[in-house]
Design an enzyme around this catalytic site. Structure first.
Site, short mmCIF file in Angstrom:
data_model
loop_
_atom_site.label_atom_id
_atom_site.label_comp_id
_atom_site.label_asym_id
_atom_site.label_seq_id
_atom_site.Cartn_x
_atom_site.Cartn_y
_atom_site.Cartn_z
CB CYS A 114 -0.68 -0.15 1.27
SG CYS A 114 -2.22 -1.27 1.02
CG HIS A 251 -3.41 3.37 1.77
ND1 HIS A 251 -3.48 2.98 0.95
CD2 HIS A 251 -3.08 2.73 2.21
CE1 HIS A 251 -3.94 2.11 0.55
NE2 HIS A 251 -3.67 1.66 2.00
CG ASN A 281 -6.43 -0.86 0.73
OD1 ASN A 281 -5.96 -0.46 -0.07
ND2 ASN A 281 -6.35 -1.02 2.33
#
Ligand code: ACO
Length: 324
Positions: A114, A251, A281
């Protein structure tokens, strides 16, 4: 001083939308649980035969168009992904071919889960600063739906597919925080935290792709602390203060993590770009996707100070400050 200035951004999301209610028909979950714990209401899922490189190429075309540039105007392509089409070659070379680049440019992938986009941006920025290239296409692209255990309700409800891209061009700046471009990037990792977030397979271990495994609570605990620390590091390095930041683009892992980090930094909710509700996500794609959404609806404008940060499997974490 050479600076990497943002010339354009773009994004692409697969057509198919899966809502929380859709998921609740397949597994033991509910819209209420997913929304309360994560802020997610829906996610986009790639179609059969639609690969990470397709998502990346679509996002890249839009970013190039926004920059007024063609495929032969970029010297470097860096793709951040943990879900490449194949073990090799790098997705960047597949994208290079799909875009039709014929200028002898180079391309490679960066794998930091990520945090991948922050790592890719730092890499491209340093290539530009070193004078090795004059332009770069930095892409975050993922099809996490392909590495989810759809029977593990603790993870499968949290992720989605998508891609975002950014075009960088070299420009001369004064070397101060008033310059346009990437002002600083900060990267960290701690491999001893592997077991908190990993995929239980790979070419050299099981010979199979494997599925994402996560200790959600522990990841959550590390996230707010590490992301706040790395943001403070970026502010200190540039001599900037949190109240000078126009847009905080974190993020998109969990709305509660985003709110917790923003609160800790003293950044008001009206200055935070949030897309987790619609995209879930998307790992390395989440920051460039959110940047592109923020530019698309005219929130992020020329001269604005934009702060990005992420944490992902590894663990890895990082931040960057960009003057748009
Ligand atoms: N639907 C309904 N109930 C569920 C679901 C679900 N989808 N998933 C878990 N539950 C249940 C659990 O079984 C548990 O039940 P129990 O109390 O009867 O045992 C209960 O809900 C609570 O489970 P927890 O895991 O403790 O829930 P928590 O409040 O910690 O929320 C979450 C879970 C959303 C995963 C949270 O911990 C989180 O967001 N962590 C961070 C994750 C993250 O940021 N990951 C991305 C990192 S980025 C990357 O690199 C990929």
């Amino acid at each position: 001083m050479r600076r990497s200035v943002v010339a354009g951004v773009g994004h692409y999301l697969p057509q198919r939308i899966v809502t929380n209610a859709d998921l609740a028909k397949q597994i033991d979950t509910s819209d209420e649980w997913i929304r309360e714990r994560s802020g997610i209401t829906q996610r986009h899922i790639a179609a059969d035969g639609e690969f990470t490189s397709d998502l990346a190429t679509n996002a890249a075309r839009k970013a190039l168009e926004a920059a007024g540039m063609g495929p032969d105007d970029v010297d470097l392509i860096v793709v951040a992904t943990s879900t490449p089409d194949e073990t090799f070659p790098a997705s960047a070379t597949v994208v290079q071919s799909k875009l039709g680049c014929a200028n002898g440019s180079m391309g490679f992938d960066v794998q930091a889960v990520c945090s991948g986009f922050v790592y890719a941006l730092a890499t491209a920025d340093n290539f530009i600063k070193a004078g090795q290239v004059n332009s770069a296409l930095v892409i975050g692209a993922e099809t996490f739906s392909r590495i989810l255990d759809w029977e593990d309700r603790g993870t499968c409800v949290l992720f989605g597919d998508g891609a975002g891209a950014m075009v960088l061009k070299a420009e001369d700046g004064k070397g101060t925080s008033d310059d346009r471009g990437v002002l600083s990037t900060h990267l960290h990792s701690d491999g001893s935290l592997h077991d908190l977030l990993y995929v239980d397979g790979g070419p050299s271990s099981t010979g199979e792709v494997g599925y994402l495994r996560m200790e959600g609570r522990e990841v959550f605990r590390h996230a707010v602390t590490k992301m706040s620390e790395v943001v403070v590091e970026a502010l200190e390095a540039t001599g900037l203060k949190a109240d000078e930041v126009d847009w905080f683009v974190p993020h998109q892992a969990n709305k509660r993590i985003i709110d917790g980090t923003a609160r800790k930094l003293g950044v008001g909710a009206d200055r935070v770009v949030v897309t987790i509700d619609k995209h879930a996500n998307t790992s390395a794609a989440s920051i460039p996707l959110a940047l592109s959404v923020g530019v698309g609806d005219d929130r992020i404008q020329h001269g604005h100070l934009v702060l990005i940060e992420a944490m992902g499997g590894g663990l890895t974490w990082g931040s960057g400050i960009i003057r748009w």
